[in-house]
Design an enzyme around this catalytic site. Structure first.
Site, mmCIF file in Angstrom:
data_model
loop_
_atom_site.group_PDB
_atom_site.id
_atom_site.type_symbol
_atom_site.label_atom_id
_atom_site.label_comp_id
_atom_site.label_asym_id
_atom_site.label_seq_id
_atom_site.Cartn_x
_atom_site.Cartn_y
_atom_site.Cartn_z
ATOM 1 N N ARG A 19 49.042 25.672 55.207
ATOM 2 C CA ARG A 19 48.824 27.025 54.662
ATOM 3 C C ARG A 19 48.737 27.107 53.138
ATOM 4 N NH1 ARG A 19 52.294 31.704 57.555
ATOM 5 N NH2 ARG A 19 54.058 30.637 56.644
ATOM 6 N N ASP A 20 48.836 25.995 52.419
ATOM 7 C CA ASP A 20 48.735 26.080 50.952
ATOM 8 C C ASP A 20 48.133 24.799 50.379
ATOM 9 O OD1 ASP A 20 48.931 27.383 48.514
ATOM 10 O OD2 ASP A 20 50.988 26.704 48.133
ATOM 11 N N ILE A 21 47.041 24.357 50.982
ATOM 12 C CA ILE A 21 46.360 23.176 50.471
ATOM 13 C C ILE A 21 45.627 23.539 49.181
ATOM 14 C CG2 ILE A 21 44.461 21.565 50.908
ATOM 15 C CD1 ILE A 21 47.052 20.893 52.329
ATOM 16 N N ASN A 25 49.020 20.297 45.363
ATOM 17 C CA ASN A 25 49.791 19.778 46.490
ATOM 18 C C ASN A 25 49.212 18.493 47.067
ATOM 19 O OD1 ASN A 25 51.700 21.804 46.340
ATOM 20 N ND2 ASN A 25 50.632 23.141 47.797
ATOM 21 N N THR A 62 47.731 30.410 48.375
ATOM 22 C CA THR A 62 47.172 30.543 47.036
ATOM 23 C C THR A 62 45.774 31.154 47.142
ATOM 24 O OG1 THR A 62 48.421 28.603 46.299
ATOM 25 C CG2 THR A 62 46.557 29.291 44.940
#
Length: 220
Positions: A19-21, A25, A62
């Site tokens: 959910r936040d690639i 990260n 993001t």
């Protein structure tokens, strides 16, 4: 890109959606062997497929890298991570963000409503291979059903693109790359290890070609 997709595929097979690639990260580890290893980090907002944490109306992630369904608060799936990886690939290959907006919410909504300019159109001077553009654009489809169904299928296409474009980039024959193409660690024997630093220093790929001494050289 292959290593990142492989890591995401491992998470997805275990029921976890990141959910936040985003670039922050995706960590690059330079090993003492001269090889490069990619790690996907920060699963702090990850969701478990069977968990109630992923629910209608949730807005987590993001905005620059958020899948359309994620921006709308629709429960995420592995294909949402594939979209986010597509945004990462787009930005690293072109040097451009796919969307611009004045607020985070407006930026997130761009993923829902605005078309993505093809890579070769937004950055024509970079001569991005058409095969690679097709992979990225498939990741960036608005409808999750039109994206890759899983990271394994994405990996197959990335491997095929790699096989097609590296001979041209390295000045080698395609036959010389077929054997060791997907080997992660260097092998000893007749042949040089050549490196290609791709996409603004995010992905480094090594090739082993017959006819030279087994010395590794890292070039950018």
């Amino acid at each position: 890109f292959q290593q990142t997709a492989d890591a995401l595929g491992h998470a997805h097979r275990n029921g976890v959606v990141h959910r936040d690639i985003k670039p922050g990260n995706i960590l690059i580890e330079h090993r003492s062997t001269g090889m490069v290893h990619v790690r996907v980090a920060d699963f702090g907002v990850a969701s478990i497929a069977s968990s109630s944490l992923t629910h209608q109306g949730a807005f987590i992630g993001t905005p620059m890298y958020m899948a359309p369904e994620q921006a709308q608060g629709i429960p995420v799936t592995p294909r949402s991570d594939i979209y986010s990886l597509g945004v990462v690939m787009y930005r690293l290959l072109t040097g451009h963000r796919p969307f611009h907006a004045s607020t985070p919410v407006a930026l997130a909504m761009c993923h829902v409503t605005e078309p993505v300019v093809p890579l070769r159109e937004i950055a024509p001077v970079l001569d991005i291979p058409a095969e690679l553009e097709r992979v990225v654009m498939k990741c960036l489809e608005k409808d999750p059903d039109d994206r890759y169904p899983d990271c394994e299928t994405l990996l197959e296409d990335l491997a095929e693109v790699r096989l097609r474009i590296l001979p041209h980039l390295l000045g080698l024959s395609q036959e010389s790359l077929e054997g060791p193409l997907l080997v992660e660690q260097p092998r000893r024997g007749p042949g040089p290890l050549r490196w290609l630093l791709a996409a603004n220093a995010v992905a480094v790929v090594g090739m082993f070609a017959a006819g030279w001494a087994a010395n590794a050289a890292l070039t950018s």
